[in-house]
Structures are given as C-alpha cells and as structure tokens.
Design a protein around this motif. Sequence first.
Motif, PDB file in Angstrom:
ATOM      1  N   ASN A  48      19.879  -1.018 115.067  1.00 34.65           N
ATOM      2  CA  ASN A  48      20.763  -1.851 114.253  1.00 34.65           C
ATOM      3  C   ASN A  48      20.004  -2.527 113.108  1.00 34.65           C
ATOM      4  O   ASN A  48      20.214  -3.693 112.804  1.00 34.65           O
ATOM      5  N   GLN A  49      19.099  -1.770 112.478  1.00 35.04           N
ATOM      6  CA  GLN A  49      18.289  -2.285 111.381  1.00 35.04           C
ATOM      7  C   GLN A  49      18.651  -1.579 110.086  1.00 35.04           C
ATOM      8  O   GLN A  49      19.161  -0.452 110.098  1.00 35.04           O
ATOM      9  N   ASP A  90      11.198  -4.351 113.094  1.00 31.11           N
ATOM     10  CA  ASP A  90      10.874  -5.396 112.123  1.00 31.11           C
ATOM     11  C   ASP A  90      11.459  -5.109 110.733  1.00 31.11           C
ATOM     12  O   ASP A  90      11.210  -5.840 109.783  1.00 31.11           O
ATOM     13  N   GLY A  91      12.248  -4.027 110.607  1.00 35.66           N
ATOM     14  CA  GLY A  91      12.895  -3.712 109.332  1.00 35.66           C
ATOM     15  C   GLY A  91      12.085  -2.817 108.411  1.00 35.66           C
ATOM     16  O   GLY A  91      12.558  -2.453 107.343  1.00 35.66           O
ATOM     17  N   THR A  92      10.869  -2.433 108.807  1.00 32.79           N
ATOM     18  CA  THR A  92      10.075  -1.537 107.967  1.00 32.79           C
ATOM     19  C   THR A  92      10.550  -0.101 108.170  1.00 32.79           C
ATOM     20  O   THR A  92      11.074   0.260 109.225  1.00 32.79           O
TER      21      THR A  92
END
Length: 133
Positions: A48-49, A90-92
Amino acid sequence: QFDAGTPKHFMIERVQMKTDSTMIQSMNVPAGTSLSDVNIYASTARTNQAHNFTAASTLDEVRTQIDKFYLDTSTNTLFWRVIAGYIENDGTISWIQDSKLDSFTRAGLTVIDYTSSNQYKMHIKNACTGDNI
C-alpha cells in the motif's frame, strides 16, 4: 477508445523485463502542457505504498534514473522510464528481485515472468482538457 485524444490517466502494469534493463516510453501531450499538469507515480498494492516520480532536466536523466520523467515542451512529448519495480515499506522504489519472479530457461533463452499489479503499477496522469467525443 484509442482515438479520443490524449489520455488523462493510464496505467502500466505486468512489466516483463530483466533487472537493470532500460525501456523509455513516450507520448505526445497537448501543446501548452506544463510540468504542473503531469503527475507520474508508481504504486504497490502489497505494501500500500506509492512513489512519486520527479521531473528531469534532460532525457539522459530518465535513461539513468528509475524515477524521473522528462517533458519536452519543444516537441510536446512526455518521456518516462519503465522498470519491473517494487515500492518498499519506506516508500523508496527499486527493481524487484529477479528471484521473486518466476522464469524459465530453455535452449539458452531465459524468459522472465511479468510483475503483477500487486507488485508494481505505474500511473501517468495529465491535467489536460479532454476531447468532447
């Protein structure tokens, strides 16, 4: 419909390519499209990013970085790089590990499986005026 003008939102998924490959895609955009009209991001349903792509100053930046896009206002062309990617917790953004994709080899040829929309989906949005068709 493929003849209804410039798409306002489309998605790329089920990418089938080997890690570190380079594939640049492009599309024409309406004259006058500016960077503020363009939004490109990738998402991963499994975590879910989402990860936003950023504007590059040159097309060469798009070729060498996995999260850049380039808007050429002289030719009204939008360029972006497609990868078989994954968004970390972490969204990377990074390449998905080839080991996480099924593949097979026969007679010296290896076929890499494609990513699922749970792993990677790329969104390209353009705030252009739609055609009245």
